[in-house]
Structure formats: C-alpha cells, structure tokens
Design a protein around this motif. Structure first.
Motif, PDB file in Angstrom:
ATOM      1  N   ILE A  48      -1.138   4.466 -55.434  1.00 30.44           N
ATOM      2  CA  ILE A  48      -0.326   5.114 -54.405  1.00 30.44           C
ATOM      3  C   ILE A  48      -0.658   6.598 -54.272  1.00 30.44           C
ATOM      4  CG2 ILE A  48       2.024   5.751 -53.718  1.00 30.44           C
ATOM      5  CD1 ILE A  48       2.915   3.010 -54.906  1.00 30.44           C
ATOM      6  N   GLN A  49      -0.738   7.325 -55.361  1.00 26.03           N
ATOM      7  CA  GLN A  49      -1.014   8.763 -55.272  1.00 26.03           C
ATOM      8  C   GLN A  49      -2.398   9.027 -54.673  1.00 26.03           C
ATOM      9  OE1 GLN A  49       1.201  11.145 -55.607  1.00 26.03           O
ATOM     10  NE2 GLN A  49       2.690   9.566 -56.090  1.00 26.03           N
ATOM     11  N   SER A  50      -3.369   8.220 -55.028  1.00 21.23           N
ATOM     12  CA  SER A  50      -4.721   8.398 -54.482  1.00 21.23           C
ATOM     13  C   SER A  50      -4.772   8.065 -52.998  1.00 21.23           C
ATOM     14  CB  SER A  50      -5.719   7.521 -55.241  1.00 21.23           C
ATOM     15  OG  SER A  50      -5.797   7.929 -56.585  1.00 21.23           O
ATOM     16  N   ILE A  51      -4.043   7.034 -52.600  1.00 19.18           N
ATOM     17  CA  ILE A  51      -3.998   6.680 -51.178  1.00 19.18           C
ATOM     18  C   ILE A  51      -3.279   7.789 -50.398  1.00 19.18           C
ATOM     19  CG2 ILE A  51      -3.155   5.024 -49.473  1.00 19.18           C
ATOM     20  CD1 ILE A  51      -3.479   2.847 -51.682  1.00 19.18           C
ATOM     21  N   ARG A  52      -2.207   8.316 -50.967  1.00 21.02           N
ATOM     22  CA  ARG A  52      -1.497   9.425 -50.320  1.00 21.02           C
ATOM     23  C   ARG A  52      -2.425  10.629 -50.156  1.00 21.02           C
ATOM     24  NH1 ARG A  52       4.031  10.761 -52.873  1.00 21.02           N
ATOM     25  NH2 ARG A  52       4.556   8.913 -51.671  1.00 21.02           N
ATOM     26  N   PRO A  59      -6.146  12.419 -41.274  1.00 18.71           N
ATOM     27  CA  PRO A  59      -4.872  12.314 -40.537  1.00 18.71           C
ATOM     28  C   PRO A  59      -4.686  10.995 -39.803  1.00 18.71           C
ATOM     29  CG  PRO A  59      -6.339  13.936 -39.516  1.00 18.71           C
ATOM     30  CD  PRO A  59      -6.994  13.505 -40.792  1.00 18.71           C
ATOM     31  N   GLU A  60      -5.729  10.234 -39.597  1.00 20.25           N
ATOM     32  CA  GLU A  60      -5.607   8.949 -38.920  1.00 20.25           C
ATOM     33  C   GLU A  60      -5.202   7.817 -39.869  1.00 20.25           C
ATOM     34  OE1 GLU A  60      -8.442  10.724 -39.664  1.00 20.25           O
ATOM     35  OE2 GLU A  60     -10.160   9.658 -38.828  1.00 20.25           O
ATOM     36  N   LEU A  61      -5.026   8.129 -41.138  1.00 23.13           N
ATOM     37  CA  LEU A  61      -4.715   7.110 -42.141  1.00 23.13           C
ATOM     38  C   LEU A  61      -3.210   6.989 -42.366  1.00 23.13           C
ATOM     39  CD1 LEU A  61      -5.990   5.165 -44.280  1.00 23.13           C
ATOM     40  CD2 LEU A  61      -5.788   7.041 -45.897  1.00 23.13           C
ATOM     41  N   ARG A  62      -2.720   5.771 -42.312  1.00 21.75           N
ATOM     42  CA  ARG A  62      -1.372   5.397 -42.731  1.00 21.75           C
ATOM     43  C   ARG A  62      -1.559   4.366 -43.841  1.00 21.75           C
ATOM     44  NH1 ARG A  62      -1.363   9.019 -39.939  1.00 21.75           N
ATOM     45  NH2 ARG A  62      -0.081   9.560 -38.153  1.00 21.75           N
ATOM     46  N   TYR A  63      -0.487   4.010 -44.531  1.00 21.50           N
ATOM     47  CA  TYR A  63      -0.710   3.085 -45.638  1.00 21.50           C
ATOM     48  C   TYR A  63       0.513   2.233 -45.961  1.00 21.50           C
ATOM     49  CZ  TYR A  63       1.322   6.847 -48.611  1.00 21.50           C
ATOM     50  OH  TYR A  63       2.121   7.813 -49.175  1.00 21.50           O
ATOM     51  N   ALA A  64       0.224   1.204 -46.744  1.00 23.10           N
ATOM     52  CA  ALA A  64       1.241   0.320 -47.292  1.00 23.10           C
ATOM     53  C   ALA A  64       1.293   0.550 -48.800  1.00 23.10           C
ATOM     54  CB  ALA A  64       0.890  -1.137 -46.998  1.00 23.10           C
ATOM     55  N   VAL A  65       2.400   0.194 -49.404  1.00 24.34           N
ATOM     56  CA  VAL A  65       2.519   0.243 -50.865  1.00 24.34           C
ATOM     57  C   VAL A  65       2.904  -1.143 -51.347  1.00 24.34           C
ATOM     58  CG1 VAL A  65       3.046   2.704 -50.980  1.00 24.34           C
ATOM     59  CG2 VAL A  65       4.916   1.079 -50.744  1.00 24.34           C
ATOM     60  N   GLY A  66       2.284  -1.588 -52.437  1.00 23.47           N
ATOM     61  CA  GLY A  66       2.589  -2.925 -52.903  1.00 23.47           C
ATOM     62  C   GLY A  66       1.789  -3.327 -54.119  1.00 23.47           C
ATOM     63  N   VAL A  67       1.834  -4.616 -54.389  1.00 26.27           N
ATOM     64  CA  VAL A  67       1.091  -5.230 -55.492  1.00 26.27           C
ATOM     65  C   VAL A  67       0.456  -6.503 -54.939  1.00 26.27           C
ATOM     66  CG1 VAL A  67       1.223  -6.262 -57.793  1.00 26.27           C
ATOM     67  CG2 VAL A  67       2.727  -4.358 -57.207  1.00 26.27           C
ATOM     68  N   HIS A  68      -0.858  -6.568 -54.989  1.00 29.52           N
ATOM     69  CA  HIS A  68      -1.556  -7.750 -54.492  1.00 29.52           C
ATOM     70  C   HIS A  68      -1.139  -8.963 -55.317  1.00 29.52           C
ATOM     71  CE1 HIS A  68      -4.800 -10.525 -53.562  1.00 29.52           C
ATOM     72  NE2 HIS A  68      -5.006  -9.789 -52.477  1.00 29.52           N
ATOM     73  N   PRO A  69      -0.974 -10.118 -54.685  1.00 31.00           N
ATOM     74  CA  PRO A  69      -0.526 -11.309 -55.413  1.00 31.00           C
ATOM     75  C   PRO A  69      -1.481 -11.752 -56.523  1.00 31.00           C
ATOM     76  CG  PRO A  69      -1.066 -11.841 -53.128  1.00 31.00           C
ATOM     77  CD  PRO A  69      -1.105 -10.359 -53.254  1.00 31.00           C
ATOM     78  N   THR A  79       8.417  -1.351 -61.055  1.00 30.87           N
ATOM     79  CA  THR A  79       7.590  -1.482 -59.856  1.00 30.87           C
ATOM     80  C   THR A  79       8.405  -1.438 -58.574  1.00 30.87           C
ATOM     81  OG1 THR A  79       5.937  -2.723 -61.094  1.00 30.87           O
ATOM     82  CG2 THR A  79       5.889  -2.927 -58.699  1.00 30.87           C
ATOM     83  N   LEU A  80       9.472  -2.178 -58.513  1.00 30.37           N
ATOM     84  CA  LEU A  80      10.268  -2.207 -57.281  1.00 30.37           C
ATOM     85  C   LEU A  80      10.745  -0.812 -56.899  1.00 30.37           C
ATOM     86  CD1 LEU A  80      11.481  -3.843 -54.997  1.00 30.37           C
ATOM     87  CD2 LEU A  80      13.463  -4.289 -56.459  1.00 30.37           C
ATOM     88  N   GLU A  81      11.244  -0.070 -57.854  1.00 36.97           N
ATOM     89  CA  GLU A  81      11.702   1.291 -57.559  1.00 36.97           C
ATOM     90  C   GLU A  81      10.536   2.209 -57.200  1.00 36.97           C
ATOM     91  OE1 GLU A  81      13.772   4.357 -56.425  1.00 36.97           O
ATOM     92  OE2 GLU A  81      14.587   2.362 -56.757  1.00 36.97           O
ATOM     93  N   THR A  82       9.388   2.020 -57.829  1.00 32.71           N
ATOM     94  CA  THR A  82       8.203   2.806 -57.488  1.00 32.71           C
ATOM     95  C   THR A  82       7.817   2.576 -56.032  1.00 32.71           C
ATOM     96  OG1 THR A  82       7.377   2.768 -59.755  1.00 32.71           O
ATOM     97  CG2 THR A  82       5.753   3.167 -58.012  1.00 32.71           C
ATOM     98  N   LEU A  83       7.790   1.315 -55.603  1.00 36.69           N
ATOM     99  CA  LEU A  83       7.433   0.986 -54.221  1.00 36.69           C
ATOM    100  C   LEU A  83       8.477   1.528 -53.251  1.00 36.69           C
ATOM    101  CD1 LEU A  83       6.169  -2.684 -54.625  1.00 36.69           C
ATOM    102  CD2 LEU A  83       4.840  -0.556 -54.702  1.00 36.69           C
ATOM    103  N   ARG A  84       9.739   1.332 -53.584  1.00 36.56           N
ATOM    104  CA  ARG A  84      10.824   1.808 -52.725  1.00 36.56           C
ATOM    105  C   ARG A  84      10.759   3.328 -52.580  1.00 36.56           C
ATOM    106  NH1 ARG A  84      15.315  -0.589 -55.014  1.00 36.56           N
ATOM    107  NH2 ARG A  84      15.184  -2.269 -53.502  1.00 36.56           N
ATOM    108  N   SER A  85      10.583   4.022 -53.664  1.00 37.87           N
ATOM    109  CA  SER A  85      10.529   5.479 -53.644  1.00 37.87           C
ATOM    110  C   SER A  85       9.331   5.979 -52.833  1.00 37.87           C
ATOM    111  CB  SER A  85      10.456   6.007 -55.076  1.00 37.87           C
ATOM    112  OG  SER A  85      10.297   7.391 -55.085  1.00 37.87           O
ATOM    113  N   ALA A  86       8.180   5.363 -53.034  1.00 39.42           N
ATOM    114  CA  ALA A  86       6.983   5.766 -52.285  1.00 39.42           C
ATOM    115  C   ALA A  86       7.177   5.532 -50.792  1.00 39.42           C
ATOM    116  CB  ALA A  86       5.767   5.004 -52.797  1.00 39.42           C
TER     117      ALA A  86
END
Length: 106
Positions: A48-52, A59-69, A79-86
């Motif tokens: 997440i921090q690297s993607i941010r 500036p054209e980059l947006r992103y998702a936060v998650g965990v690949h299945p 993890t849930l709180e990390t994703l929610r906070s991000a």
C-alpha cells in the motif's frame, strides 16, 4: 485513434520490481498510447505505501487496496483495519481489491 475515447488501464501492477529500472519509459509508453488513467491493484497490504508513493509520482494513477485470493497468507488480525484505514485516508483509493475467489486452486 479516436480522440473521443478515454483509455483506462483498470488493472496494473507497476509496483512490481520488474518495473523499477524503466518505469519512466513505461509511463511514457502508456501516455503515448493514450492511456489517461490507471487503476493499480493491490496484491497484499505491504504494497500500500509503495502504491501510494507511485500515485504521488504519477497523477493519473488511482488504486485499490486488498489481498489477492492466492495470497491469503498475508491476511491477519490487523488486515481489515489496515485496508479500511488506507481506503479512508486517501481519496485516490477507488476500491477494495484484489479480493475474490480464484477457484482454480485450493
């Protein structure tokens, strides 16, 4: 190319190490190809921090936060709180993902 079209890469992973050496060249190529926006998928929370930082750089980059299945070993009690906070802390987060079911593996 039809100038009325807007091209969006809806699933990229430019945070991967194989882009480190030539990421500016890659950006030049997506821009020359007419890609106006990119949505970066997140494989696991440590990215997440690297993607941010990439979103700060491009500036054209947006992103998702998650965990690949296929990477559920990265899921823990925080993890849930990390994703929610991000997701709440950056308006460039457009989605919670990668998440889902890849049923071709146990």
């Amino acid at each position: 190319m039809d100038k009325s079209l807007t091209f969006i890469d809806t699933h990229c992973h430019i945070v991967f190490k194989n882009f480190e050496d030539d990421l500016d060249d890659v950006a030049d190529r997506w821009r020359k190809a007419g890609v106006k926006n990119l949505i970066h998928a997140c494989v696991e929370p440590s990215e997440i921090q690297s993607i941010r930082a990439l979103a700060d750089r491009f500036p054209e980059l947006r992103y998702a936060v998650g965990v690949h299945p296929l990477d559920t070993t990265h899921w823990n009690d925080k993890t849930l709180e990390t994703l929610r906070s991000a997701a709440k802390s950056d308006s460039r987060v457009l989605a919670i993902g990668e998440l889902g079911l890849d049923l071709f593996r146990d």
